[in-house]
Write an enzyme that holds these catalytic residues in place. Structure first.
Site, PDB file in Angstrom:
ATOM      1  CG  HIS A 402     -58.173 -29.130  -6.568  1.00  0.00           C
ATOM      2  ND1 HIS A 402     -56.858 -29.496  -6.553  1.00  0.00           N
ATOM      3  CD2 HIS A 402     -58.501 -28.964  -7.880  1.00  0.00           C
ATOM      4  CE1 HIS A 402     -56.395 -29.562  -7.785  1.00  0.00           C
ATOM      5  NE2 HIS A 402     -57.370 -29.231  -8.616  1.00  0.00           N
ATOM      6  CB  CYS A 421     -60.024 -28.326 -11.501  1.00  0.00           C
ATOM      7  SG  CYS A 421     -61.418 -29.434 -11.877  1.00  0.00           S
TER       8      CYS A 421
END
Length: 518
Positions: A402, A421
């Site tokens: 992201h 992440c």
């Protein structure tokens, strides 16, 4: 443990251990004739010497049952057979890697078919110079030459006594500071590994002078640390990492590269978690290379093989419970209003229904971290922790890539800051590549959707394979660069590398996941 006769027969390798006709020529091989005559061939003596130097290949010679030279005088034929047996086992590890099926490492896979074992063993039994067969196998891995050279230098440093340590002291050692304990120790430590640190020490050896600051900055850059010359916790840990640790990392690097499964020819994404970089590759070309932020050591990014199949624009963030308890609860306690202004919403289950709760009405200091009763969600927007784009790769660990509003982190050499992440330095550049082939989509349309601030998702016409891997030692332009083993995965691999072997090695055709020791 040495392989049994029946196991060797099953593998088709027993002929390599018994003098006799050569399968390659149909006549007695030179080594076999020497063994049958009861002589100790000079070539066999050279083979024994090469096997005793397996340490230069990152392997432990003691693992292969190399017979003692004294045995050659008492029973030359038996000594020859034992030597060939040891050489065959070493060949298997040099060609296919010693470690197999390592837990938690799906990023590592072998392809034994890349270097079939049977022809190598046949060459060993029939060659006039069997040590040369071992030598050729030692250079089968990619980047073997520079890695072996680096390993030799690291082993020499260990044999010379390593390097001195630097005391911790109190606080960060700043350029220009005076410290009669730490500064001389720092100078002595870097003098061992930095050939440019040749200037004599200043009149006051306790002063952290510009020459020593420059040496520290060079060291920090090599280690992937912020090259600011300030010696804090991370720099001190790197300075005091034992020389033996580098030897283990280079041994692991060599073994990891043995008979790797071939990379797919299609476009793919590779993330080297240890070096905190992402590449998009296709048919030997690098289409994109960028910095990424990965999981910190207590929230490690898992090694995985998966596929990216969708993109979400202006994503909201459904905060995982662990993040909410460990990361956000302290922030709500400090300033709940600021958290609300960043778009965080708080919900509670009431009679099975999710009900929004005003975060300003909650006594956050009384909220238990162990029994956290709330669900937290962050609205899409400029302050959203996921930024404006989320790249979806379905998996059980809830790992994705992201954007991020914390752009300053990409200027730092060490970027292990996330909760697992992967945050992207250039998300729009990655978007351009993953959208190729998806009808009606290009950057202009994507930017229009992003500027509209509405949440939207799109499935990719061409899902991309993604590999999250952990490779601390890389070779660039012939130079070996080694990053710290921040997750301890190299140490785990090194323990498997030195574990007692389970023999005999299997001869297989097709990729096999790396996961234990044969």
């Amino acid at each position: 443990m040495l392989p049994s006769r029946s196991a060797l027969l099953a593998l088709g390798l027993l002929a390599a251990f018994i003098p006799g006709p050569s399968a390659a020529t149909g006549t007695d091989a030179p080594m076999a004739r020497e063994a049958a005559a009861g002589a100790v061939a000079p070539a066999f003596a050279r083979l024994a010497d090469r096997l005793r130097r397996l340490g230069e290949d990152g392997l432990d010679p003691r693992a292969y049952g190399i017979p003692d030279d004294a045995f050659a005088e008492a029973d030359p034929a038996a000594w020859h057979a034992a030597l060939l047996r040891a050489a065959s086992l070493a060949l298997a590890d040099l060609a296919h890697g010693r470690v197999q099926n390592l837990a938690g490492r799906p990023d590592l896979r072998r392809d034994p078919a890349a270097h079939p074992l049977a022809p190598l063993v046949e060459s060993l039994s029939s060659a006039a110079e069997p040590a040369a067969v071992i030598e050729r196998a030692a250079f089968l891995p990619a980047d073997a030459a520079p890695l072996k050279a680096a390993l030799a230098a690291a082993r020499a440093r260990v044999e010379a006594g390593g390097w001195p340590t630097v005391p911790a002291g109190e606080g960060t050692l700043e350029p220009g500071a005076s410290d009669p304990v730490r500064v001389p120790a720092l100078r002595a430590r870097l003098a061992v590994t930095d050939p440019l640190l040749t200037a004599p020490p200043p009149e006051d050896p306790a002063v952290y002078d510009p020459v020593l600051v420059a040496a520290v900055q060079r060291f920090q850059a090599e280690q992937g640390l912020q090259p600011d010359g300030r010696v804090g916790r991370m720099s001190l840990a790197a300075l005091n990492r034992p020389a033996e640790a580098l030897v283990r990392q280079l041994r692991v690097a060599l073994d990891m590269r043995r008979a790797p499964a071939p990379a797919p020819a299609e476009r793919r994404i590779e993330v080297n978690v240890a070096h905190q970089r992402l590449q998009v590759l296709e048919r030997g070309r690098t289409l994109l290379d960028m910095a990424v932020v990965v999981g910190r050591p207590d929230r490690q990014t898992p090694m995985m093989r998966l596929r990216m199949n969708a993109v979400q624009f202006n994503p909201p963030w459904g905060v995982p419970e662990r993040n909410a308890k460990e990361d956000l609860l302290p922030k709500f306690r400090r300033n709940a209003r600021a958290m609300a202004e960043k778009g965080f919403r708080v919900y509670q289950l009431v009679d099975g229904e999710r009900v929004e709760v005003d975060p300003l009405s909650i006594d956050w200091k009384a909220v238990s971290r162990e029994r956290f009763p709330y669900i937290v969600r962050q609205d899409a927007g400029a302050a959203n922790a996921l930024g404006r784009i989320k790249f979806i790769m379905p998996n059980t660990e809830d790992i994705f890539m992201h954007d991020t509003p914390d752009r300053h982190l990409f200027t730092r050499p060490e970027r292990a800051f996330s909760s697992g992440c992967i945050r992207l330095e250039r998300p729009l550049d990655l978007l351009d590549l993953v959208l190729e082939g998806t009808a009606g989509w290009d950057r202009a349309r994507a930017v229009g959707v992003l500027d509209g601030r509405a949440t939207a998702s799109i499935a990719l016409a061409r899902p991309l394979p993604v590999r999250l891997h952990y490779t601390t030692a890389v070779v660039e332009a012939g130079e070996v660069r080694v990053r710290p083993d921040i997750y301890g995965l190299d140490e785990a691999y090194a323990r498997a590398l030195d574990a007692p072997a389970r023999r005999p090695p299997a001869v297989a055709s097709g990729p096999a996941r790396v996961a234990g020791v044969r």
